[in-house]
Design an enzyme around this catalytic site. Sequence first.
Site, PDB file in Angstrom:
ATOM      1  N   ASP A 166      -8.609  -9.259  -4.883  1.00 26.00           N
ATOM      2  CA  ASP A 166      -8.789 -10.605  -4.322  1.00 26.00           C
ATOM      3  C   ASP A 166      -7.510 -11.074  -3.630  1.00 26.00           C
ATOM      4  O   ASP A 166      -6.404 -10.695  -4.017  1.00 26.00           O
ATOM      5  CB  ASP A 166      -9.179 -11.575  -5.451  1.00 26.00           C
ATOM      6  CG  ASP A 166      -9.768 -12.871  -4.899  1.00 26.00           C
ATOM      7  OD1 ASP A 166     -10.177 -12.894  -3.719  1.00 26.00           O
ATOM      8  OD2 ASP A 166      -9.819 -13.857  -5.658  1.00 26.00           O
ATOM      9  N   ASN A 219      -7.173 -11.266   0.026  1.00 24.69           N
ATOM     10  CA  ASN A 219      -6.964 -10.789   1.397  1.00 24.69           C
ATOM     11  C   ASN A 219      -6.927 -11.938   2.400  1.00 24.69           C
ATOM     12  O   ASN A 219      -6.093 -11.954   3.319  1.00 24.69           O
ATOM     13  CB  ASN A 219      -8.109  -9.856   1.825  1.00 24.69           C
ATOM     14  CG  ASN A 219      -8.127  -8.559   1.043  1.00 24.69           C
ATOM     15  OD1 ASN A 219      -7.153  -8.223   0.375  1.00 24.69           O
ATOM     16  ND2 ASN A 219      -9.222  -7.827   1.120  1.00 24.69           N
ATOM     17  N   GLY A 220      -7.849 -12.882   2.243  1.00 26.15           N
ATOM     18  CA  GLY A 220      -7.947 -14.003   3.183  1.00 26.15           C
ATOM     19  C   GLY A 220      -6.679 -14.838   3.152  1.00 26.15           C
ATOM     20  O   GLY A 220      -6.124 -15.197   4.204  1.00 26.15           O
ATOM     21  N   HIS A 263      -8.232  -8.262   5.291  1.00 22.91           N
ATOM     22  CA  HIS A 263      -9.130  -7.208   4.785  1.00 22.91           C
ATOM     23  C   HIS A 263      -8.648  -5.829   5.249  1.00 22.91           C
ATOM     24  O   HIS A 263      -8.700  -4.855   4.499  1.00 22.91           O
ATOM     25  CB  HIS A 263     -10.567  -7.452   5.250  1.00 22.91           C
ATOM     26  CG  HIS A 263     -11.177  -8.715   4.694  1.00 22.91           C
ATOM     27  ND1 HIS A 263     -11.077  -9.054   3.356  1.00 22.91           N
ATOM     28  CD2 HIS A 263     -11.874  -9.716   5.280  1.00 22.91           C
ATOM     29  CE1 HIS A 263     -11.710 -10.214   3.162  1.00 22.91           C
ATOM     30  NE2 HIS A 263     -12.188 -10.640   4.303  1.00 22.91           N
ATOM     31  N   LEU A 297      -9.688  12.322  -9.803  1.00 24.63           N
ATOM     32  CA  LEU A 297     -10.050  10.912 -10.005  1.00 24.63           C
ATOM     33  C   LEU A 297     -11.480  10.628  -9.527  1.00 24.63           C
ATOM     34  O   LEU A 297     -11.888  11.120  -8.478  1.00 24.63           O
ATOM     35  CB  LEU A 297      -9.068  10.056  -9.193  1.00 24.63           C
ATOM     36  CG  LEU A 297      -9.306   8.549  -9.195  1.00 24.63           C
ATOM     37  CD1 LEU A 297      -8.730   7.928 -10.458  1.00 24.63           C
ATOM     38  CD2 LEU A 297      -8.668   7.891  -7.970  1.00 24.63           C
TER      39      LEU A 297
HETATM   40  C1  IPE Z   1     -14.620 -11.290  -5.949  1.00 25.23           C
HETATM   41  O1  IPE Z   1     -13.824 -11.965  -5.027  1.00 25.23           O
HETATM   42  C2  IPE Z   1     -15.413 -10.227  -5.272  1.00 25.23           C
HETATM   43  C3  IPE Z   1     -14.636  -9.152  -4.661  1.00 25.23           C
HETATM   44  C4  IPE Z   1     -13.357  -8.949  -4.720  1.00 25.23           C
HETATM   45  C5  IPE Z   1     -15.440  -8.224  -3.933  1.00 25.23           C
HETATM   46  P1  IPE Z   1     -14.228 -13.398  -4.461  1.00 25.23           P
HETATM   47  O2  IPE Z   1     -13.061 -13.893  -3.722  1.00 25.23           O
HETATM   48  O3  IPE Z   1     -15.500 -13.327  -3.724  1.00 25.23           O
HETATM   49  O4  IPE Z   1     -14.448 -14.199  -5.826  1.00 25.23           O
HETATM   50  P2  IPE Z   1     -14.782 -15.736  -6.089  1.00 25.23           P
HETATM   51  O5  IPE Z   1     -16.117 -15.996  -5.516  1.00 25.23           O
HETATM   52  O6  IPE Z   1     -13.706 -16.538  -5.429  1.00 25.23           O
HETATM   53  O7  IPE Z   1     -14.746 -15.865  -7.566  1.00 25.23           O
HETATM   54  C1  IPE Z   2     -11.174 -10.272  -1.452  1.00 29.16           C
HETATM   55  O1  IPE Z   2     -10.372 -11.124  -0.706  1.00 29.16           O
HETATM   56  C2  IPE Z   2     -12.015  -9.383  -0.585  1.00 29.16           C
HETATM   57  C3  IPE Z   2     -13.460  -9.630  -0.653  1.00 29.16           C
HETATM   58  C4  IPE Z   2     -14.073 -10.478  -1.423  1.00 29.16           C
HETATM   59  C5  IPE Z   2     -14.279  -8.846   0.228  1.00 29.16           C
HETATM   60  P1  IPE Z   2     -10.892 -12.550  -0.268  1.00 29.16           P
HETATM   61  O2  IPE Z   2     -11.557 -12.429   1.059  1.00 29.16           O
HETATM   62  O3  IPE Z   2     -11.737 -13.151  -1.330  1.00 29.16           O
HETATM   63  O4  IPE Z   2      -9.531 -13.348  -0.125  1.00 29.16           O
HETATM   64  P2  IPE Z   2      -9.263 -14.858  -0.508  1.00 29.16           P
HETATM   65  O5  IPE Z   2      -9.674 -15.040  -1.937  1.00 29.16           O
HETATM   66  O6  IPE Z   2     -10.073 -15.687   0.436  1.00 29.16           O
HETATM   67  O7  IPE Z   2      -7.795 -15.017  -0.297  1.00 29.16           O
HETATM   68 MG    MG Z   3     -11.357 -14.400  -2.888  1.00 24.96          MG
END
Ligand code: IPE
Ligand code: IPE
Ligand code: MG
Length: 265
Positions: free
Chosen positions: A25, A27-28, A42, A136
């Site tokens: 989690d 990346n954004g 991503h 792995l």
């Molecule tokens: C969880 O991340 C799912 C993945 C990493 C694929 P999210 O960023 O979607 O989680 P929530 O919704 O904020 O809990």
């Molecule tokens: C996790 O990073 C990747 C996926 C859920 C695909 P996010 O996209 O949730 O990143 P944030 O949480 O917005 O920073």
């Molecule tokens: Mg997220």
Amino acid sequence: MTHPSSTRTVPVPGSVPSHLAIIMDGNGRWARQRGLPRFAGHQRGVESVRRMVRACSERGVRYLTLFAFSTENWRRPADEVALLMQLFIAALTSEVRKLHRNGVRLRVVGDTSRFDPKIQSLVESGERLTENNTGLTLTIAANYGGRWDILQAFARLCREHPDVAERDEITESRLAPYLSMAYAPEPDLFVRTGGESRVSNFLLWQLAYTELYFTDLLWPDFDEAALETAFAWYRARERRFGRTSEQLGEETRAAARPPARAAGG
Ligand code: IPE
Ligand code: IPE
Ligand code: MG
């Protein structure tokens, strides 16, 4: 073969987890902090995946499971979902041969029937190509949800053994072989990057006795040093599986005692 569950047997501890499961989690936020579009985060996340696969292979981790797309992630803006799907296609296309060369076995869990046929065929061919590899096992959870997993397992068990369901004889060990990760032991260590302390519908059944580690680092920043920190934290846990600390101390002392027949001389 189904691995015994940690709710029923006690796994042998190792210095690294045998099975590591990660919610990747942040990346954004990583991208936003740099004034870049979320997608750039991503893309950097894929580099982190490569780094983790290598690091886990080198350290003797047997199973690495990565949450790539949840059943809830369809709620994101359509253009982000579409870009994530393109990235999945690009990663499968460019990485599978490298994984194979490195002896990695690829598996994908989740309801892939909702994906583009191109993704489905790349997944099938990647799994087939790597199925005899003994290094792995890399599992990608895609359109995966812990509740989906339990429900699909339950539905298949009832379909294949209506007698068991009718006699009210559904047990943990009867259900377990139908769970999508029945080929792996339950995770020893769970890591979530990105600062949230939640499980977000990941491996709900399998995490029953997993050690849960949360870090504020964003996924693109999670490197080998961060992995080592998580492993050091893991090694310091006392995994009791329902027992008391004193019982564990007694077992350790008993294991260290010389065998009885040697005691007399
Ligand atoms: C969880 O991340 C799912 C993945 C990493 C694929 P999210 O960023 O979607 O989680 P929530 O919704 O904020 O809990
Ligand atoms: C996790 O990073 C990747 C996926 C859920 C695909 P996010 O996209 O949730 O990143 P944030 O949480 O917005 O920073
Ligand atoms: Mg997220």
